[in-house]
Design an enzyme around this catalytic site. Structure first.
Site, PDB file in Angstrom:
ATOM      1  N   TYR A 183       0.826  -1.199   0.000  1.00 46.77           N
ATOM      2  CA  TYR A 183       0.000   0.000   0.000  1.00 46.77           C
ATOM      3  C   TYR A 183       0.866   1.257   0.000  1.00 46.77           C
ATOM      4  O   TYR A 183       0.645   2.188  -0.794  1.00 46.77           O
ATOM      5  CB  TYR A 183      -0.930  -0.012   1.209  1.00 46.77           C
ATOM      6  CG  TYR A 183      -1.881   1.156   1.261  1.00 46.77           C
ATOM      7  CD1 TYR A 183      -2.987   1.199   0.422  1.00 46.77           C
ATOM      8  CD2 TYR A 183      -1.687   2.210   2.145  1.00 46.77           C
ATOM      9  CE1 TYR A 183      -3.881   2.266   0.459  1.00 46.77           C
ATOM     10  CE2 TYR A 183      -2.564   3.277   2.195  1.00 46.77           C
ATOM     11  CZ  TYR A 183      -3.657   3.303   1.351  1.00 46.77           C
ATOM     12  OH  TYR A 183      -4.536   4.365   1.389  1.00 46.77           O
ATOM     13  N   LYS A 187       0.990   4.022  -3.058  1.00 47.02           N
ATOM     14  CA  LYS A 187       0.571   5.406  -2.872  1.00 47.02           C
ATOM     15  C   LYS A 187       1.714   6.390  -3.116  1.00 47.02           C
ATOM     16  O   LYS A 187       1.501   7.498  -3.619  1.00 47.02           O
ATOM     17  CB  LYS A 187      -0.023   5.595  -1.482  1.00 47.02           C
ATOM     18  CG  LYS A 187      -1.386   4.933  -1.308  1.00 47.02           C
ATOM     19  CD  LYS A 187      -2.402   5.447  -2.306  1.00 47.02           C
ATOM     20  CE  LYS A 187      -3.784   4.886  -2.083  1.00 47.02           C
ATOM     21  NZ  LYS A 187      -4.785   5.395  -3.052  1.00 47.02           N
TER      22      LYS A 187
END
Length: 272
Positions: A183, A187
């Site tokens: 993640y 991002k």
């Protein structure tokens, strides 16, 4: 309404529109007169009604089912949008996947050295490739038309490393739990994609910015909430309404001289 914040003439594509934040963004644009394309992998009318209330019946809403990792599917959506509303003027790249703090799968949340390759690929496909393809299809259409705003939704964990100590309550219970790597990696990639496109499309009238968000309250484990809110200066997790204003700002003429930037709305997380 002050015209500098007016979005009533916009045609906004919101990805991940069936989710907690996507529903809030979709409702906010509809409430202010915009035409909205609510894009998600599946479009459940009952879920849309729960998210949007009476706005779910608006003739300014176009719910569409599409996978953000499928370019042909996105191109079909663009054709549908053009037929119904015209060329999009706003793209909110909100769709994304993460490993939630209460996930039971130890393989997902074990040490970095053991994180599954398939899990990494799955997260990167949605969170990076999906944004890339939506920018190509919808952002490209905006560039052809000579105007538009792209909002790439990132996270505090795309700016700073996850604080593994807020998950220590899981390890104190005898579990193996670390916030996974995919993640954060996904991002962080959005920030330079934003900068690249801001420079690339700047003379074509398309602004591209990154919105950096902190966690959203969703009835998480009380132990997680205590650890998280103890780390954040404002002292609470975000409510979806906290992020509506920043999204509308980036979409509106108020941000007309803003591109290639990170708008951080995180309750102070990255300040300490």
């Amino acid at each position: 309404m002050d015209p500098v914040f007016d979005v009533s003439q916009e045609i906004a594509v919101v990805t991940g529109a069936a989710g907690q934040l996507g529903g809030a963004y979709t409702a906010a644009f509809l409430e202010r007169g915009a035409r909205v394309v609510a894009l998600d992998r599946s479009v459940d009318p009952d879920l849309l009604t729960r998210r949007l209330g009476p706005l779910a019946a608006s003739d300014r809403l176009l719910p569409v089912a599409a996978d953000v990792t499928d370019r042909a599917g996105l191109e079909a959506v663009l054709a549908q949008v053009r037929s119904r509303f015209g060329t999009p003027t706003v793209l909110v790249n909100n769709a994304g996947i993460d490993t939630p703090p209460d996930v039971p799968a130890a393989a997902e949340t074990g040490p970095f050295e053991d994180y599954p390759e398939a899990s990494f690929d799955r997260v990167m496909a949605v969170n990076v490739k999906g944004v890339f393809l939506c920018c190509q299809v919808f952002g490209g259409a905006m560039a052809e038309a000579g105007r538009g705003s792209v909002v790439n939704v990132s996270s505090i964990y795309g700016v700073v490393s996850p604080d593994q100590e807020i998950y220590a309550y899981r390890r104190d219970r005898g579990e193996v739990f670390y916030k996974p790597v995919a993640y954060s990696t996904s991002k962080s990639a959005l920030h330079n994609l934003t900068r690249y496109l801001a420079a690339y499309w700047g003379r074509k009238g398309v602004r591209v910015n990154t919105l950096v968000l902190a966690g959203v309250f969703n009835h998480q484990d009380p132990a997680f909430l205590a650890a998280y809110t103890g780390r954040i200066p404002i002292g609470r997790m975000a409510d979806p309404a906290d992020y509506v204003g920043p999204v509308l700002y980036l979409a509106s003429p108020a941000a007309r001289y803003m591109t290639g930037a990170d708008l951080v709305v995180d309750g102070g997380w990255t300040a300490i």
